[in-house]
Design a protein around this motif. Structure first.
Motif, mmCIF file in Angstrom:
data_model
loop_
_atom_site.group_PDB
_atom_site.id
_atom_site.type_symbol
_atom_site.label_atom_id
_atom_site.label_comp_id
_atom_site.label_asym_id
_atom_site.label_seq_id
_atom_site.Cartn_x
_atom_site.Cartn_y
_atom_site.Cartn_z
ATOM 1 N N MET A 17 0.850 -1.172 0.000
ATOM 2 C CA MET A 17 0.000 0.000 0.000
ATOM 3 C C MET A 17 0.898 1.238 0.000
ATOM 4 N N THR A 18 0.485 2.235 -0.790
ATOM 5 C CA THR A 18 1.262 3.465 -0.921
ATOM 6 C C THR A 18 0.393 4.675 -0.647
ATOM 7 N N LEU A 19 0.926 5.612 0.100
ATOM 8 C CA LEU A 19 0.291 6.910 0.306
ATOM 9 C C LEU A 19 1.034 7.884 -0.600
ATOM 10 N N ALA A 20 0.369 8.340 -1.642
ATOM 11 C CA ALA A 20 0.972 9.282 -2.583
ATOM 12 C C ALA A 20 0.374 10.661 -2.320
ATOM 13 N N ALA A 21 1.242 11.653 -2.116
ATOM 14 C CA ALA A 21 0.770 13.000 -1.793
ATOM 15 C C ALA A 21 1.713 14.036 -2.379
ATOM 16 N N ARG A 22 1.162 15.218 -2.638
ATOM 17 C CA ARG A 22 1.973 16.304 -3.191
ATOM 18 C C ARG A 22 2.940 16.896 -2.175
ATOM 19 N N HIS A 23 2.559 16.867 -0.915
ATOM 20 C CA HIS A 23 3.350 17.491 0.144
ATOM 21 C C HIS A 23 3.489 16.522 1.311
ATOM 22 N N PRO A 24 4.460 16.745 2.174
ATOM 23 C CA PRO A 24 4.559 15.906 3.379
ATOM 24 C C PRO A 24 3.265 15.995 4.196
ATOM 25 N N VAL A 25 2.906 14.901 4.824
ATOM 26 C CA VAL A 25 1.706 14.869 5.651
ATOM 27 C C VAL A 25 2.006 15.599 6.953
ATOM 28 N N ARG A 26 1.100 16.503 7.338
ATOM 29 C CA ARG A 26 1.234 17.232 8.600
ATOM 30 C C ARG A 26 0.113 16.774 9.529
ATOM 31 N N ALA A 48 2.256 7.214 13.332
ATOM 32 C CA ALA A 48 3.092 6.033 13.582
ATOM 33 C C ALA A 48 3.142 5.135 12.348
ATOM 34 N N ALA A 49 2.025 4.961 11.693
ATOM 35 C CA ALA A 49 1.985 4.110 10.492
ATOM 36 C C ALA A 49 2.840 4.701 9.375
ATOM 37 N N VAL A 50 2.687 5.992 9.108
ATOM 38 C CA VAL A 50 3.467 6.636 8.044
ATOM 39 C C VAL A 50 4.947 6.627 8.389
ATOM 40 N N THR A 51 5.280 6.901 9.645
ATOM 41 C CA THR A 51 6.677 6.906 10.087
ATOM 42 C C THR A 51 7.311 5.530 9.913
ATOM 43 N N SER A 52 6.546 4.466 10.163
ATOM 44 C CA SER A 52 7.084 3.108 10.053
ATOM 45 C C SER A 52 7.118 2.602 8.609
#
Length: 164
Positions: free
Chosen positions: A1-10, A55-59
């Motif tokens: 699974m991939t989280l694709a985004a234009r900017h870093p998630v805040r 935590a999920a994104v960091t891991s």
């Protein structure tokens, strides 16, 4: 699974001083404060999080990548030119409206954003927008606020139609 985004998630903490952030936004009036007209560009929206998403994104689960540059059939093309087979694409909150078809009508500014004041077009009578980031308030592009903005847009359009 991939989280694709234009900017870093805040991220923003979901609970502050023992209450949910949504409660604080409603109680203080920040949720409905019409600050959108004072912003030259909307700030990045935060992901309200109880710490699990961060935590999920960091891991690395899901892995984080810049948004893809193209899609065809069952493949997406990433910014590095590589292509990858995908099972599904879910377009979620944080997307930007693609309103290029309004450019010939003068409805967009040079950056491609609608020329509007609190969701009401500055160039085309009877045109209104709903769901834009910071359209009128912090909650304009969320389920908490889009209803207020939609009701206002509907009243504006009804007034325009009654004059015609």
């Amino acid at each position: 699974m991939t989280l694709a985004a234009r900017h870093p998630v805040r991220f923003a903490r979901q609970r502050t001083l023992g209450r949910d952030l949504h409660w604080w936004l409603a109680r203080t009036g920040l949720d409905t404060l019409p600050v959108g007209r004072f912003l030259s560009a909307p700030p990045t929206q935060l992901v309200i999080d109880d710490s699990r998403y961060r935590a999920a994104v960091t891991s690395g689960r899901p892995d984080r990548r810049p948004v893809f540059t193209g899609a065809s059939g069952t493949k997406v093309t990433w910014t590095d030119g590589s292509a990858e087979e995908v099972d599904a694409i879910v377009l979620a909150t944080g997307y930007r409206p693609d309103l290029d078809y309004l450019a010939p009508l003068g409805a967009l500014d040079p950056t491609g954003h609608p020329r509007h004041r609190e969701g009401l077009s500055l160039t085309l009578p009877g045109l209104a927008y709903v769901g834009l980031e910071w359209q009128r308030s912090l909650s304009s592009n969320s389920l908490r606020g889009v209803g207020r903005d939609a009701a206002r847009a509907a009243r504006h359009i009804a007034t325009c139609l009654s004059r015609a």
